[in-house]
Design an enzyme around this catalytic site. Structure first.
Site, PDB file in Angstrom:
ATOM      1  N   ASP A 138     -11.457  46.613  17.493  1.00 32.60           N
ATOM      2  CA  ASP A 138     -10.649  46.972  15.995  1.00 32.60           C
ATOM      3  C   ASP A 138      -9.821  45.086  16.584  1.00 32.60           C
ATOM      4  O   ASP A 138     -10.621  44.524  17.170  1.00 32.60           O
ATOM      5  CB  ASP A 138      -9.208  47.362  16.109  1.00 32.60           C
ATOM      6  CG  ASP A 138      -9.147  47.751  14.905  1.00 32.60           C
ATOM      7  OD1 ASP A 138      -9.689  47.803  13.812  1.00 32.60           O
ATOM      8  OD2 ASP A 138      -9.142  49.507  14.583  1.00 32.60           O
ATOM      9  N   GLU A 173     -13.430  43.784  11.731  1.00 31.41           N
ATOM     10  CA  GLU A 173     -12.720  42.447  11.260  1.00 31.41           C
ATOM     11  C   GLU A 173     -12.574  43.041   9.992  1.00 31.41           C
ATOM     12  O   GLU A 173     -11.633  42.339   9.927  1.00 31.41           O
ATOM     13  CB  GLU A 173     -13.628  41.267  12.079  1.00 31.41           C
ATOM     14  CG  GLU A 173     -13.060  39.980  11.158  1.00 31.41           C
ATOM     15  CD  GLU A 173     -12.927  39.916   9.690  1.00 31.41           C
ATOM     16  OE1 GLU A 173     -11.968  39.975   9.141  1.00 31.41           O
ATOM     17  OE2 GLU A 173     -14.059  39.533   9.240  1.00 31.41           O
ATOM     18  N   TRP A 174     -13.025  43.666   9.773  1.00 33.62           N
ATOM     19  CA  TRP A 174     -12.749  44.385   8.471  1.00 33.62           C
ATOM     20  C   TRP A 174     -13.469  43.602   6.636  1.00 33.62           C
ATOM     21  O   TRP A 174     -13.151  44.023   5.713  1.00 33.62           O
ATOM     22  CB  TRP A 174     -11.590  44.675   7.748  1.00 33.62           C
ATOM     23  CG  TRP A 174     -10.856  45.668   9.084  1.00 33.62           C
ATOM     24  CD1 TRP A 174     -10.674  46.409   9.862  1.00 33.62           C
ATOM     25  CD2 TRP A 174      -9.348  44.838   9.732  1.00 33.62           C
ATOM     26  NE1 TRP A 174     -10.517  46.271  10.771  1.00 33.62           N
ATOM     27  CE2 TRP A 174      -9.299  45.205  10.691  1.00 33.62           C
ATOM     28  CE3 TRP A 174      -7.950  43.506   9.024  1.00 33.62           C
ATOM     29  CZ2 TRP A 174      -7.980  45.583  11.802  1.00 33.62           C
ATOM     30  CZ3 TRP A 174      -7.366  43.135   9.805  1.00 33.62           C
ATOM     31  CH2 TRP A 174      -7.253  44.165  10.888  1.00 33.62           C
ATOM     32  N   GLY A 175     -14.015  42.389   7.297  1.00 35.88           N
ATOM     33  CA  GLY A 175     -15.008  41.350   6.241  1.00 35.88           C
ATOM     34  C   GLY A 175     -13.908  40.696   5.514  1.00 35.88           C
ATOM     35  O   GLY A 175     -14.803  39.825   4.516  1.00 35.88           O
ATOM     36  N   ASP A 196     -10.578  50.191   5.368  1.00 32.67           N
ATOM     37  CA  ASP A 196     -10.073  51.491   5.684  1.00 32.67           C
ATOM     38  C   ASP A 196     -10.916  51.887   4.535  1.00 32.67           C
ATOM     39  O   ASP A 196     -10.184  51.844   3.828  1.00 32.67           O
ATOM     40  CB  ASP A 196      -9.178  51.859   6.307  1.00 32.67           C
ATOM     41  CG  ASP A 196      -9.583  50.941   7.601  1.00 32.67           C
ATOM     42  OD1 ASP A 196      -9.750  49.945   8.653  1.00 32.67           O
ATOM     43  OD2 ASP A 196      -8.365  51.630   8.399  1.00 32.67           O
TER      44      ASP A 196
END
Length: 390
Positions: A138, A173-175, A196
């Site tokens: 994460d 990294e969530w983009g 998320d």
């Protein structure tokens, strides 16, 4: 919390270039995990036919950690995992499955548990000694800088490569730092495209959660980055959660209709995203099983050609996606984003599919036309029709 993101291989050759599939603990159970729960999920994957359908990973998410010992080795929470992680890995492997685990590219994880920054090589050796197959890494509590993110993930990727075991690395990294531009160069395989997912069709409360349609709209323009061994990850499946609590019920996640859940499966497969179930496999209903075990839909997701669908049509009320498949075939998906049923017609040549073709309805499991150049029919609100054209 985030799901699969960037898979980086260790020293051994890769066995599989298709998107990973499995079950992940976070969306429903959050911090409330233990070794008995994970054993029961592994057993349910086998008994329920999920392993045989291609779902092969059991992913432990955050909150398994018990800190470090007097030699700075990571240890599991002794109350949650009294038998240790290696014993759990052996149990999972004995059932023909693989085990994933979680850490973070900072000193603390998203939930404030012990993470791996500064201990990458030591932790990689620990994971290898336990028999771990995948590390979800994460990016909470880390600098919001693309170059630094790239550097931190590469440190862990290199450490895993030297660990003596092939361990896949999920860079979560969530983009926001555009990993589609650098993930492959970092040695990666899968990267997250959004924040998320929550158990909802679309975000209406605007508190940071992402609905199914929100993620589709962010990911669709990135289709060209997907190729064998390199995938856009649209986060976990919420199919079957029904707003029952856990992290996926935060930030407006009140649950979806089964039409919407079926659309999530359809669009995740069309876009070649990893498939990570998160519902309780021990008490699922038949609608959930029907969606997640659709072998024709899974075959599109896992197709050897390794291309994601291009969104060819985008209007205020519907979208059309086209995915080239192996054997000169195409998968076509028609999504009604509107709030009412509507009749939608598509002309195959305008989508780049020439000649007269046969049409198979993937959800109805039957051929519906031969030697045709078009399809027209009713699509329910939030429904996604999926056809294989050959």
């Amino acid at each position: 919390m985030v799901s699969f993101c960037l898979l980086s291989l260790g020293s051994q050759a890769q066995e599989k270039l298709a998107p990973p599939m499995g079950w992940m603990s976070w969306n429903l159970f959050g911090e409330h995990i233990n070794e008995q729960l994970l054993r029961e999920m592994a057993d349910a994957m086998v008994a329920g036919g999920y392993r045989d359908a291609g779902y092969e990973y059991v992913f432990i998410d955050d909150c398994w950690q018990g800190g470090r010992d007097n030699r700075n080795n990571l240890i599991p929470d002794p109350e949650k995992f009294p038998g240790g992680i290696k014993e759990l890995a052996d149990y999972v492997h004995a059932r023909g499955l693989k085990l994933g685990i979680y850490s973070d590219a900072a000193q603390l994880t998203c939930a404030g548990r012990t993470a791996s920054y500064g201990f990458e090589e030591q932790d990689a050796r620990t994971f290898a000694s336990w028999g771990i197959d995948y590390l979800k890494y994460d990016y909470c509590n880390a600098p919001s800088d693309s170059a630094e993110a790239h550097r931190r993930y590469k440190i862990m990727g290199d450490a895993l490569a030297k660990s003596g075991r092939r361990i896949a690395l999920g860079v979560c990294e969530w983009g926001q730092l555009h990993p589609e531009l650098w993930a492959a160069e970092a040695g990666g395989m899968v990267w997250r495209t959004t924040y998320d997912v929550r158990d909802m069709w679309v975000d209406k409360v605007h508190q940071g959660g992402m609905g199914i349609l929100d993620i589709v709209n962010v990911t669709a323009p990135l289709y060209s980055y997907a190729r064998p061994g390199h995938w856009n990850d649209m986060d976990m499946l919420v199919v079957g959660l029904e707003g029952r609590g856990g992290p996926s019920s935060d930030l407006g996640g009140k649950g979806c209709s089964y039409t919407e859940y079926q659309s999530q499966m359809s669009l995740w497969c069309m876009e070649a995203s990893p498939l990570a179930m998160t519902h309780d496999l021990r008490s699922e209903n038949e609608e959930t099983r029907r969606i997640l075990l659709n072998k024709e839909m899974i075959a599109i997701n896992q197709d050897a050609l390794g291309k994601a669908a291009e969104r060819k049509v985008l209007t205020e009320t519907y979208q059309v996606f086209v995915r080239p498949l192996s054997g000169g075939r195409w998968a076509v998906a028609i999504l009604n984003t509107g709030e009412k049923p509507r009749v939608i017609g598509i002309d195959f040549p305008s989508l780049g599919i020439g000649g007269r073709r046969s049409v198979r309805d993937v959800w109805a499991h039957r051929q519906i036309a031969r030697k045709t150049t078009l399809w027209k029919g009713k699509v329910e609100a939030h429904e996604t029709k999926v056809f294989v054209i050959e």
